[in-house]
Every structure is written in structure tokens, then in C-alpha cells.
Write an enzyme that holds these catalytic residues in place. Structure first.
Site, PDB file in Angstrom:
ATOM      1  N   LYS A   1      27.676  14.775  35.505  1.00  0.00           N
ATOM      2  CA  LYS A   1      28.902  15.549  35.321  1.00  0.00           C
ATOM      3  C   LYS A   1      28.709  16.771  34.411  1.00  0.00           C
ATOM      4  CE  LYS A   1      32.343  13.295  37.471  1.00  0.00           C
ATOM      5  NZ  LYS A   1      33.354  13.924  38.319  1.00  0.00           N
TER       6      LYS A   1
ATOM      7  N   SER B   1      23.858   8.137  39.198  1.00  0.00           N
ATOM      8  CA  SER B   1      24.690   9.231  38.709  1.00  0.00           C
ATOM      9  C   SER B   1      25.065   9.151  37.241  1.00  0.00           C
ATOM     10  CB  SER B   1      25.972   9.321  39.551  1.00  0.00           C
ATOM     11  OG  SER B   1      26.709   8.120  39.458  1.00  0.00           O
TER      12      SER B   1
END
Length: 422
Positions: free
Chosen positions: A60, A315
Site C-alpha cells: 500500500k 501483499s
């Protein structure tokens, strides 16, 4: 305007390459590692893209920082605001501290404490954290209200061209680092930003690669929107996979994913938990629930991926150690190794000892035992959690309980009772 034209309007390969250039001195070029154990298990070549090793332990940072980097001084004059279940917030906080910009971060009250603590650390002196509501969507509504009232620039966690372009830089690194042609790329989907960026780049540079989005079964908002033919919110979601639990996907990410993804799959939360434990115990990788989605999906694609080159995007790695007992329990329930019963013990001396000696198998363990009455416990039923060594032992356990005259209710098979008691 046709669908393809619409997608090119959102994110082009040039946007991703510009983002890659702008971020090269900011983000970590995370490793792409071949995993021999997973490769042997699935009879293919499995490469792990280790975004859990990113500066904020999540991909992110890429989208959040790039979006902030493109803002003008006028857009940052009153500061920025965002909503996040944790990882996007860390990226925004990191950018705020680096750029000297005031930020407000709205997070659900259910956000793991580890993620809240990380946001405080990265944004120290520049970011204020507000816990609002029980879900990401609750926090999102409050953040939008703040943006309007305080004239702050809203940094969207996924439905923004610059954010999508930033996430797409993962694909640039993957193709630069992998010498073999890539057949499949698997990555998690919450709002859709990650796989929108990744699939946009692969579609341009390696169109034969199949991009697969992986959702948590309890928050399968993208696949539901696919079924409805437009972005459509879920009425209820399970927030366990907090990094991918959103009710509404983005309009832009929906368009891109609908056109470019080769498939989308929903994975049960229990399977995600099993994968988290395997990644830690077998590979020394600390993955958060959303970070484990891609590897958890391999079991569902094992026939298609044989002999192929597969990339799984890990992720994020922002997992709270306090959640590990819950993760273990969910994993064992999914694997059929943990069963709960309400047992009515016969009112005779030695009944409990008989249960332990003659009902439990030699490798069975009591994981939980509590009487359901506070008074006259010996005359009331008990909630009993039994841990099995092999899931096949369940039927034998049931037969012994029945044969020995221990009336019981199988709590695992009663959804309402299970949710009430466990």
C-alpha cells in the site's frame, strides 16, 4: 465509449512506468523468491513477491506515496485525509511524515492494535488517528465527511488512477526480475487497487499471463459486483481478513478488473488461516490474512498451474501476534480438526472420567471445557472442544459418544449455536 477505451482512460502503461521512476528511491524493490516447497507441492514453479518486506510491510505504500507525490501545494495546504483498515493508513502516514503534510486517518475500531501502532509510529507528529465504526466502509464515510468539512484532500485507498498506477509498479518489478515467462499472477482483492494496477501492466507487457484476483469468502465484493454487472455493495461482510474486507469496490477498479482479470476466486477464511500458519512454520514468512490470500488460492488452481510459472503476491505482513490463537482455531475448524459439542453428562459418579477414558481417542485432546450453568454444574451440560489428530477420527468419536450414552449437540453443524458460543 467502449470498455477498452474506458480502461485506457483510467490507467495506461506510461502512468505505471512514470510511477515506477518516481518511487524508485522511496519504496523497497522487494524480492521475487522461488519457493521450492510450494513448487514441489503444486508441481510448478512458485515465486513469491515479498511485499511483506516493504518499508511499511505492505504494498500500500506504493499507491499512497505516489498519489501524495502528485499533489500540488494547494492540494496539501489544508492537509490530507484517508480511510483504511491499516495498510493504506501506514502508507499515507509514511508519506505525510516524509513530506511534512498534515494528515487525518480514519480506521475501523476493529483494526488490529498492531496496525494502529504502526500508523502512529510512521506518522508521528503529522498524523491524527480517529477510530470510527466497525468496518472500513464506516471509517470511509467519516473520512469523506472530514474531507468536505475541513477541505482536506482525500487519499482514496484504491479507486484512484495514481494509486492504481503506484500499485502497478509491483508488476514492473516482477517482469524485470523473472527470467521465465509468467503464466499466472495471483493477488488479493479488497477494493481492487492492487490487481487493477498489476493486470494493467501485464496486459500491456505480457498479455499471455493470466491475472487472478483472490478474495476472502466473507467479503467477496468484487465477484458479487461481477455477478451484478456493476459495482454493488454487500449488505454484510466478515472483517477477519481486514486488509481485503470492503463492502464496495471502486468504480474504476471494477472496470479494469472486469476487463483484464482472467479469473476471480473466493477463499474461505479458514483456508487463509491454514496458509498463514504454513507460511510461518514452513517458510518463516509472517503474512497477515490479506497477504496470505494468493498462496491460499493455489489449492483451488492446482490442476491449471501444473508445470507453469506462478507468481503469488504476498501483499502484507502486518499481523498482530495476539490474533494467532484465533487464527489457529479457525484453521483447525476449517481442516476438521477441532469440534465443539454440548454434552449432557449422565448423573452418575465417574461420568466425566468415563468420558475422558472411553470416549476420547488416544490422540484426542480437550481444547475447551466449561459448564454452561453457573450453579449446579454437575447437573448441567458442558461445552466441550475436542482437538483431533486426524479429521477422519470424527466419526469414531461420534460413535463412541452415542454408544456410551452421552447425549450431545454437534455445535459445529449448528451455525446459530456456533456463532453464539464460540
Amino acid at each position: 465509449m467502449n470498455q477498452i477505451t474506458s480502461i485506457r482512460k483510467w490507467v495506461q502503461i506510461e502512468d505505471i512506468l512514470v510511477a515506477h521512476h518516481e518511487l524508485k528511491d522511496i519504496v523497497s524493490h522487494t524480492p521475487l523468491q522461488k519457493n521450492e516447497r510450494l513448487s514441489a507441492r503444486y508441481q510448478c514453479n512458485v515465486f513469491l513477491k515479498r511485499e511483506d518486506l516493504q518499508h511499511v510491510r505492505s504494498f500500500k505504500l506504493r499507491g499512497a506515496y505516489y498519489k501524495m507525490k502528485t499533489l500540488t501545494s494547494l492540494e496539501t495546504k489544508n492537509g490530507v485525509v484517508c480511510a483504511s483498515a491499516g495498510n493504506h493508513a501506514q502508507g499515507v502516514a509514511f508519506a505525510c511524515q516524509q513530506m511534512g503534510v498534515s494528515g487525518k486517518v480514519y480506521m475501523p475500531a476493529t483494526t488490529p492494535r498492531q496496525k494502529v501502532g504502526q500508523v502512529k509510529m510512521f506518522g508521528k507528529g503529522f498524523v491524527e488517528i480517529i477510530l470510527a465504526g466497525d468496518t472500513f466502509d464506516d471509517a470511509f464515510a467519516e473520512a469523506e465527511r472530514c474531507a468536505e468539512e475541513e477541505k482536506r484532500t482525500f487519499i482514496h485507498p484504491f479507486d484512484d488512477e495514481m494509486v492504481i498506477a503506484g500499485q502497478g509498479t509491483i508488476a514492473v518489478e516482477i517482469l524485470n526480475d523473472c527470467e521465465e515467462p509468467i503464466d499466472f499472477v495471483l493477488g488479493g482483492i479488497g477494493g481492487g487497487g492492487l490487481m487493477s494496477g498489476v493486470s494493467s501492466y501485464f496486459n500491456a507487457k505480457s498479455p499471455s499471463t493470466k491475472c487472478i484476483g483472490v478474495e476472502p469468502e466473507g467479503a467477496a465484493s468484487m465477484s458479487y459486483s461481477f455477478e451484478q454487472g456493476k459495482p454493488t455493495g454487500l449488505e454484510h461482510i466478515d472483517t477477519f481478513v481486514d486488509g481485503a474486507a470492503v463492502k464496495y469496490v471502486g468504480a474504476k477498479t471494477f472496470d479494469i478488473c472486469k476487463e483484464l482479470l482472467s479469473g476471480i476466486i473466493s477463499v474461505p477464511e479458514g483456508k487463509v488461516c491454514t496458509t498463514i500458519l504454513e507460511l510461518y512454520n514452513e517458510h518463516a514468512i509472517v503474512a497477515e490474512p490479506a497477504g496470505a490470500l494468493s498462496v491460499a488460492a493455489l489449492d483451488f488452481y492446482k490442476e491449471q498451474i501444473k508445470g507453469k510459472n506462478i507468481v503469488c503476491i504476498i501483499s502484507g505482513g502486518n499481523n498482530d501476534i495476539e490474533r494467532m490463537q484465533e487464527i489457529k482455531e479457525k484453521s483447525m475448524l476449517y481442516e476438521g480438526l477441532l469440534h465443539y459439542f454440548i454434552v449432557n453428562f449422565p448423573q452418575r459418579a465417574g461420568a466425566l472420567r468415563e468420558f475422558l477414558d472411553e470416549v476420547l481417542g488416544p490422540e484426542d485432546d480437550i481444547a475447551r471445557f466449561e459448564y454452561t450453568k453457573k450453579n449446579n454444574k454437575e447437573d448441567g451440560p458442558a461445552l466441550v472442544g475436542i482437538e483431533l489428530k486426524h479429521k477422519e477420527d470424527h466419526d469414531q468419536l461420534i460413535n463412541r459418544m452415542t454408544k456410551k450414552g452421552f447425549p450431545f449437540v454437534d455445535v459445529n453443524n449448528d451455525t446459530r449455536l456456533f456463532n453464539l458460543l464460540i
